[in-house]
Design a protein around this motif. Structure first.
Motif, PDB file in Angstrom:
ATOM      1  N   LEU A   1      77.382 -11.273  49.368  1.00  0.00           N
ATOM      2  CA  LEU A   1      76.481 -12.317  48.888  1.00  0.00           C
ATOM      3  C   LEU A   1      76.262 -12.202  47.389  1.00  0.00           C
ATOM      4  O   LEU A   1      76.323 -13.204  46.659  1.00  0.00           O
ATOM      5  CB  LEU A   1      75.149 -12.220  49.631  1.00  0.00           C
ATOM      6  CG  LEU A   1      74.076 -13.238  49.246  1.00  0.00           C
ATOM      7  CD1 LEU A   1      74.564 -14.654  49.503  1.00  0.00           C
ATOM      8  CD2 LEU A   1      72.783 -12.968  50.025  1.00  0.00           C
ATOM      9  N   THR A   2      76.009 -10.974  46.916  1.00  0.00           N
ATOM     10  CA  THR A   2      75.800 -10.778  45.481  1.00  0.00           C
ATOM     11  C   THR A   2      77.053 -11.132  44.690  1.00  0.00           C
ATOM     12  O   THR A   2      76.971 -11.768  43.627  1.00  0.00           O
ATOM     13  CB  THR A   2      75.402  -9.316  45.199  1.00  0.00           C
ATOM     14  OG1 THR A   2      74.200  -9.012  45.902  1.00  0.00           O
ATOM     15  CG2 THR A   2      75.203  -9.079  43.708  1.00  0.00           C
ATOM     16  N   PHE A   3      78.213 -10.730  45.197  1.00  0.00           N
ATOM     17  CA  PHE A   3      79.477 -10.992  44.512  1.00  0.00           C
ATOM     18  C   PHE A   3      79.699 -12.492  44.311  1.00  0.00           C
ATOM     19  O   PHE A   3      79.947 -12.957  43.187  1.00  0.00           O
ATOM     20  CB  PHE A   3      80.620 -10.390  45.330  1.00  0.00           C
ATOM     21  CG  PHE A   3      81.998 -10.704  44.807  1.00  0.00           C
ATOM     22  CD1 PHE A   3      82.442 -10.182  43.608  1.00  0.00           C
ATOM     23  CD2 PHE A   3      82.859 -11.523  45.536  1.00  0.00           C
ATOM     24  CE1 PHE A   3      83.714 -10.461  43.125  1.00  0.00           C
ATOM     25  CE2 PHE A   3      84.133 -11.806  45.075  1.00  0.00           C
ATOM     26  CZ  PHE A   3      84.559 -11.276  43.867  1.00  0.00           C
ATOM     27  N   ARG A  50      72.336 -18.766  51.911  1.00  0.00           N
ATOM     28  CA  ARG A  50      72.401 -19.467  50.626  1.00  0.00           C
ATOM     29  C   ARG A  50      73.264 -20.718  50.715  1.00  0.00           C
ATOM     30  O   ARG A  50      74.156 -20.939  49.895  1.00  0.00           O
ATOM     31  CB  ARG A  50      72.928 -18.535  49.531  1.00  0.00           C
ATOM     32  CG  ARG A  50      72.024 -17.390  49.148  1.00  0.00           C
ATOM     33  CD  ARG A  50      70.633 -17.854  48.685  1.00  0.00           C
ATOM     34  NE  ARG A  50      70.665 -18.872  47.656  1.00  0.00           N
ATOM     35  CZ  ARG A  50      70.680 -18.607  46.354  1.00  0.00           C
ATOM     36  NH1 ARG A  50      70.665 -17.342  45.939  1.00  0.00           N
ATOM     37  NH2 ARG A  50      70.680 -19.579  45.478  1.00  0.00           N
ATOM     38  N   GLU A 108      77.082 -18.351  39.675  1.00  0.00           N
ATOM     39  CA  GLU A 108      76.172 -18.455  38.539  1.00  0.00           C
ATOM     40  C   GLU A 108      76.917 -18.341  37.221  1.00  0.00           C
ATOM     41  O   GLU A 108      76.679 -19.121  36.279  1.00  0.00           O
ATOM     42  CB  GLU A 108      75.100 -17.364  38.631  1.00  0.00           C
ATOM     43  CG  GLU A 108      74.106 -17.388  37.481  1.00  0.00           C
ATOM     44  CD  GLU A 108      73.050 -16.303  37.582  1.00  0.00           C
ATOM     45  OE1 GLU A 108      72.219 -16.191  36.659  1.00  0.00           O
ATOM     46  OE2 GLU A 108      73.059 -15.560  38.585  1.00  0.00           O
ATOM     47  N   SER A 115      75.409  -7.873  52.071  1.00  0.00           N
ATOM     48  CA  SER A 115      74.630  -7.996  50.832  1.00  0.00           C
ATOM     49  C   SER A 115      75.542  -7.933  49.605  1.00  0.00           C
ATOM     50  O   SER A 115      75.320  -8.646  48.613  1.00  0.00           O
ATOM     51  CB  SER A 115      73.568  -6.901  50.763  1.00  0.00           C
ATOM     52  OG  SER A 115      74.143  -5.609  50.741  1.00  0.00           O
ATOM     53  N   GLU A 116      76.581  -7.094  49.675  1.00  0.00           N
ATOM     54  CA  GLU A 116      77.538  -7.015  48.562  1.00  0.00           C
ATOM     55  C   GLU A 116      78.352  -8.295  48.467  1.00  0.00           C
ATOM     56  O   GLU A 116      78.614  -8.790  47.354  1.00  0.00           O
ATOM     57  CB  GLU A 116      78.461  -5.810  48.758  1.00  0.00           C
ATOM     58  CG  GLU A 116      77.770  -4.466  48.562  1.00  0.00           C
ATOM     59  CD  GLU A 116      78.688  -3.295  48.847  1.00  0.00           C
ATOM     60  OE1 GLU A 116      78.450  -2.207  48.272  1.00  0.00           O
ATOM     61  OE2 GLU A 116      79.639  -3.436  49.656  1.00  0.00           O
ATOM     62  N   LEU A 148      80.071  -9.540  36.332  1.00  0.00           N
ATOM     63  CA  LEU A 148      79.148  -9.575  37.458  1.00  0.00           C
ATOM     64  C   LEU A 148      77.799  -8.981  37.057  1.00  0.00           C
ATOM     65  O   LEU A 148      77.658  -8.417  35.970  1.00  0.00           O
ATOM     66  CB  LEU A 148      79.745  -8.794  38.635  1.00  0.00           C
ATOM     67  CG  LEU A 148      81.134  -9.254  39.103  1.00  0.00           C
ATOM     68  CD1 LEU A 148      81.655  -8.336  40.204  1.00  0.00           C
ATOM     69  CD2 LEU A 148      81.096 -10.699  39.589  1.00  0.00           C
ATOM     70  N   SER A 149      76.816  -9.099  37.935  1.00  0.00           N
ATOM     71  CA  SER A 149      75.465  -8.614  37.621  1.00  0.00           C
ATOM     72  C   SER A 149      75.416  -7.106  37.432  1.00  0.00           C
ATOM     73  O   SER A 149      74.530  -6.586  36.757  1.00  0.00           O
ATOM     74  CB  SER A 149      74.485  -9.039  38.712  1.00  0.00           C
ATOM     75  OG  SER A 149      74.900  -8.548  39.984  1.00  0.00           O
ATOM     76  N   ASP A 150      76.371  -6.378  38.026  1.00  0.00           N
ATOM     77  CA  ASP A 150      76.418  -4.922  37.850  1.00  0.00           C
ATOM     78  C   ASP A 150      77.297  -4.520  36.669  1.00  0.00           C
ATOM     79  O   ASP A 150      77.665  -3.358  36.528  1.00  0.00           O
ATOM     80  CB  ASP A 150      76.910  -4.237  39.126  1.00  0.00           C
ATOM     81  CG  ASP A 150      78.319  -4.686  39.528  1.00  0.00           C
ATOM     82  OD1 ASP A 150      78.928  -5.495  38.793  1.00  0.00           O
ATOM     83  OD2 ASP A 150      78.793  -4.244  40.587  1.00  0.00           O
ATOM     84  N   SER A 204      77.506 -14.967  44.662  1.00  0.00           N
ATOM     85  CA  SER A 204      76.397 -15.563  43.907  1.00  0.00           C
ATOM     86  C   SER A 204      76.587 -15.340  42.411  1.00  0.00           C
ATOM     87  O   SER A 204      76.331 -16.237  41.595  1.00  0.00           O
ATOM     88  CB  SER A 204      75.057 -14.977  44.368  1.00  0.00           C
ATOM     89  OG  SER A 204      74.821 -15.240  45.734  1.00  0.00           O
ATOM     90  N   ASP A 205      77.036 -14.137  42.035  1.00  0.00           N
ATOM     91  CA  ASP A 205      77.300 -13.841  40.625  1.00  0.00           C
ATOM     92  C   ASP A 205      78.368 -14.766  40.056  1.00  0.00           C
ATOM     93  O   ASP A 205      78.242 -15.283  38.937  1.00  0.00           O
ATOM     94  CB  ASP A 205      77.755 -12.390  40.468  1.00  0.00           C
ATOM     95  CG  ASP A 205      76.614 -11.392  40.605  1.00  0.00           C
ATOM     96  OD1 ASP A 205      75.440 -11.820  40.648  1.00  0.00           O
ATOM     97  OD2 ASP A 205      76.892 -10.176  40.675  1.00  0.00           O
TER      98      ASP A 205
END
Length: 298
Positions: free
Chosen positions: A171-173, A205, A179, A168-169, A94-96, A175-176
């Motif tokens: 969505l990021t999860f 999104r 991608e 937000s978490e 993931l991004s993190d 989206s990661d």
């Protein structure tokens, strides 16, 4: 000749024991997937090793949150060591920089038409292996769909990661994952608590997804949030779910109510669930646009 009283007591104990064994044996649920389930369970047992407590049978292995493998999250290799055509496992970064486990399927042969990639989330009591056990990943593979089932932070294989709690978490999860796996324009199948994860995508999104399948959402789920979405949505609920008072409809929503079912019908009535899912997904196939499986690599 008189029979000793101890003999009557012994016979009584034997008959009671036999009766209890008979009743217990009839109560064991039959597994929903005929082919390969014994091998899958044996494979799972090999991972767990000597786990204290009673042996797990049938779907009980999936219902027990403690039955997932204990994983060192620093490992990079496989967990289950599948030896099944078209089925692979791996990790998503993931991004993190946190890593989550995944199980993927790829079609064994090329089929006509363009099919969207499928992203499968899991319910709180299960993990990605549930989609192997219920047979849905094999149905997707055999019908020409690429699919990936992922673990969710804070549960089972990823239990050492903090749970996600905000939109937000979520969505990021997602989206990661989309991608990392290159699965834009995918279909997301989200049961139970995982339905909360897809809502931010529907709000902001929609470009990342083609369709969503919402399965037995939690009781506090805001149905009004999906009534105006432009994303094609399949809502699946059980007849006996407490909030099931009406059929929800809108131009982009199809609502299926599963008769005589509660909220875990996607596991306990997996044959019917898989059939309905494949009917919905096959309706998304675009014919006359090349060969499925060429655009997205999992």
């Amino acid at each position: 000749m008189a029979v000793p009283k101890d003999s009557y007591l012994l016979l009584t104990i034997v008959f009671v024991g036999l009766g209890f064994y008979y009743l217990c044996s009839r109560s064991v649920p039959a597994p929903p997937m005929d082919m390969g389930i014994v091998d899958m369970h044996r494979q799972h047992a090999d991972i767990l090793g000597d786990v204290p407590g009673p042996s797990l049978d049938g779907m009980e292995m999936l219902r027990n949150p403690k039955s997932g493998p204990i994983v060192d999250h620093n490992i990079k290799g496989p967990i289950y060591n599948f030896d099944i055509p078209g089925l692979t496992e791996g990790w998503i970064t993931l991004s993190d920089k946190k890593r989550i486990y995944k199980i993927s399927v790829t079609p064994l042969k090329e089929v006509e038409g363009t099919r969207p990639p499928i992203l499968l989330l899991h319910a709180s009591q299960y993990n990605p292996y549930a989609w192997v056990e219920t047979g849905l990943l094999f149905k997707l593979r055999d019908n020409g769909f690429k699919a990936v089932a992922v673990d969710i932070p804070g549960y089972h294989i990823a239990r050492n990661l903090p749970k996600l709690t905000t939109e937000s978490e979520y969505l990021t999860f997602l989206s990661d994952i989309i991608e990392f796996e290159h699965i834009q324009n995918c279909v997301i199948i989200a049961p139970e608590m995982a339905t909360d994860f897809v809502m931010p995508l529907l709000k902001s999104r929609e470009d990342l997804i083609q369709s969503v399948v919402i399965v037995s959402p939690l009781h506090e789920f805001n149905f009004s949030a999906i009534m105006n979405t432009r994303v094609k949505t399949l809502l699946m609920t059980g007849e006996f779910e407490s909030f099931e008072l009406k059929r929800y409809t809108s131009p982009n929503i199809e609502h299926i109510i599963i008769p005589l079912s509660a909220n875990f019908f996607f596991v306990e009535n997996s044959v019917e669930f898989n059939k309905l899912i494949m009917q919905f997904l096959n309706g998304l196939v675009i014919h006359g646009h090349g060969i499925a499986g060429k655009e997205n690599d999992l």
